[in-house]
Design a protein around this motif. Structure first.
Motif, PDB file in Angstrom:
ATOM      1  N   GLU A 157       0.899  -1.294   0.024  1.00  0.00           N
ATOM      2  CA  GLU A 157      -0.013   0.081  -0.022  1.00  0.00           C
ATOM      3  C   GLU A 157       0.986   1.337  -0.040  1.00  0.00           C
ATOM      4  O   GLU A 157       0.705   2.307  -0.686  1.00  0.00           O
ATOM      5  N   ASN A 158       1.880   1.275   0.871  1.00  0.00           N
ATOM      6  CA  ASN A 158       2.759   2.368   0.812  1.00  0.00           C
ATOM      7  C   ASN A 158       3.766   2.559  -0.384  1.00  0.00           C
ATOM      8  O   ASN A 158       3.729   3.894  -0.882  1.00  0.00           O
ATOM      9  N   ALA A 159       3.859   1.353  -1.259  1.00  0.00           N
ATOM     10  CA  ALA A 159       4.668   1.745  -2.447  1.00  0.00           C
ATOM     11  C   ALA A 159       3.575   2.206  -3.333  1.00  0.00           C
ATOM     12  O   ALA A 159       3.745   2.939  -4.093  1.00  0.00           O
ATOM     13  N   ILE A 160       2.328   1.814  -3.485  1.00  0.00           N
ATOM     14  CA  ILE A 160       1.317   2.120  -4.420  1.00  0.00           C
ATOM     15  C   ILE A 160       1.035   3.639  -4.053  1.00  0.00           C
ATOM     16  O   ILE A 160       0.696   4.365  -5.084  1.00  0.00           O
ATOM     17  N   LYS A 161       1.054   4.225  -3.081  1.00  0.00           N
ATOM     18  CA  LYS A 161       0.820   5.640  -2.592  1.00  0.00           C
ATOM     19  C   LYS A 161       1.680   6.597  -3.300  1.00  0.00           C
ATOM     20  O   LYS A 161       1.480   7.690  -3.734  1.00  0.00           O
ATOM     21  N   ARG A 162       2.854   6.055  -3.879  1.00  0.00           N
ATOM     22  CA  ARG A 162       3.878   6.822  -4.729  1.00  0.00           C
ATOM     23  C   ARG A 162       3.502   6.992  -6.177  1.00  0.00           C
ATOM     24  O   ARG A 162       3.885   7.905  -6.878  1.00  0.00           O
ATOM     25  N   GLU A 163       2.496   6.509  -6.497  1.00  0.00           N
ATOM     26  CA  GLU A 163       2.125   6.471  -8.051  1.00  0.00           C
ATOM     27  C   GLU A 163       1.689   7.894  -8.517  1.00  0.00           C
ATOM     28  O   GLU A 163       2.497   8.468  -9.380  1.00  0.00           O
ATOM     29  N   ALA A 164       0.931   8.540  -7.518  1.00  0.00           N
ATOM     30  CA  ALA A 164       0.506  10.066  -8.063  1.00  0.00           C
ATOM     31  C   ALA A 164       2.030  10.809  -8.232  1.00  0.00           C
ATOM     32  O   ALA A 164       2.296  11.645  -9.268  1.00  0.00           O
ATOM     33  N   SER A 165       2.746  10.798  -7.221  1.00  0.00           N
ATOM     34  CA  SER A 165       4.253  11.695  -7.237  1.00  0.00           C
ATOM     35  C   SER A 165       5.064  11.191  -8.485  1.00  0.00           C
ATOM     36  O   SER A 165       5.721  12.118  -8.911  1.00  0.00           O
ATOM     37  N   VAL A 166       4.992   9.927  -8.707  1.00  0.00           N
ATOM     38  CA  VAL A 166       5.816   9.119  -9.832  1.00  0.00           C
ATOM     39  C   VAL A 166       5.189  10.009 -11.159  1.00  0.00           C
ATOM     40  O   VAL A 166       6.080  10.410 -11.924  1.00  0.00           O
ATOM     41  N   MET A 167       3.943   9.973 -11.420  1.00  0.00           N
ATOM     42  CA  MET A 167       3.336  10.630 -12.420  1.00  0.00           C
ATOM     43  C   MET A 167       3.515  11.812 -12.665  1.00  0.00           C
ATOM     44  O   MET A 167       3.758  12.288 -13.719  1.00  0.00           O
ATOM     45  N   LYS A 168       3.595  12.702 -11.629  1.00  0.00           N
ATOM     46  CA  LYS A 168       4.008  13.896 -11.403  1.00  0.00           C
ATOM     47  C   LYS A 168       5.442  14.211 -11.980  1.00  0.00           C
ATOM     48  O   LYS A 168       5.807  15.475 -12.655  1.00  0.00           O
ATOM     49  N   GLU A 169       6.477  13.321 -11.514  1.00  0.00           N
ATOM     50  CA  GLU A 169       7.645  13.436 -11.874  1.00  0.00           C
ATOM     51  C   GLU A 169       7.890  13.479 -13.224  1.00  0.00           C
ATOM     52  O   GLU A 169       8.589  14.189 -14.032  1.00  0.00           O
ATOM     53  N   ILE A 170       6.907  12.497 -14.073  1.00  0.00           N
ATOM     54  CA  ILE A 170       7.335  12.277 -15.307  1.00  0.00           C
ATOM     55  C   ILE A 170       6.503  13.516 -16.009  1.00  0.00           C
ATOM     56  O   ILE A 170       7.332  13.992 -16.904  1.00  0.00           O
TER      57      ILE A 170
END
Length: 128
Positions: free
Chosen positions: A51-64
């Protein structure tokens, strides 16, 4: 006398090997087998990590998104002939290439996050 001593030595050696094997067998038998409740508790803890790893999805998308915008900006600067003023990279091309590599890493991270979502869904069904 020596022959008897030799036989005693052989018997002692065989006895020691048997004792070591018995100890190994006992250690193997001592390995705890988890019951269903313990397995579910363990998987529940792992689910939290997912769950904690999945929470990073939005920030990774923003980085891209930010990296793609930076590439556009740098390409515009390069095309306009703006002087290159950066001490970290040797040229606009080198900078742009580094950002493209970062985007690939981020896209790989997103792929891993998708896998973690599927894994989490399976675990949640198991522990329910």
């Amino acid at each position: 006398y020596r022959k008897g001593n030799n036989e005693e030595n052989k018997l002692l050696l065989i006895h020691n090997k048997a004792a070591k094997l018995e100890n190994k067998k006992i250690k193997i038998m001592e390995v705890k087998v988890m019951n269903t409740t313990e397995k579910k508790e363990l998987m529940g803890k792992y689910a939290k990590k997912l769950e904690n790893a999945i929470k990073r999805e939005a920030s990774v998308m923003k980085e891209i998104e930010n990296d793609k915008a930076l590439i556009k900006y740098l390409e515009g600067q390069k095309t306009s002939g703006a002087a290159f003023d950066n001490t970290v990279y040797e040229s606009y091309d080198a900078w742009i290439e580094t950002i493209r590599k970062q985007i690939k890493k981020s896209e790989s991270t997103l792929t891993n996050i998708e896998f973690k979502k599927v894994e989490l869904e399976a675990i949640q069904k198991y522990i329910a």
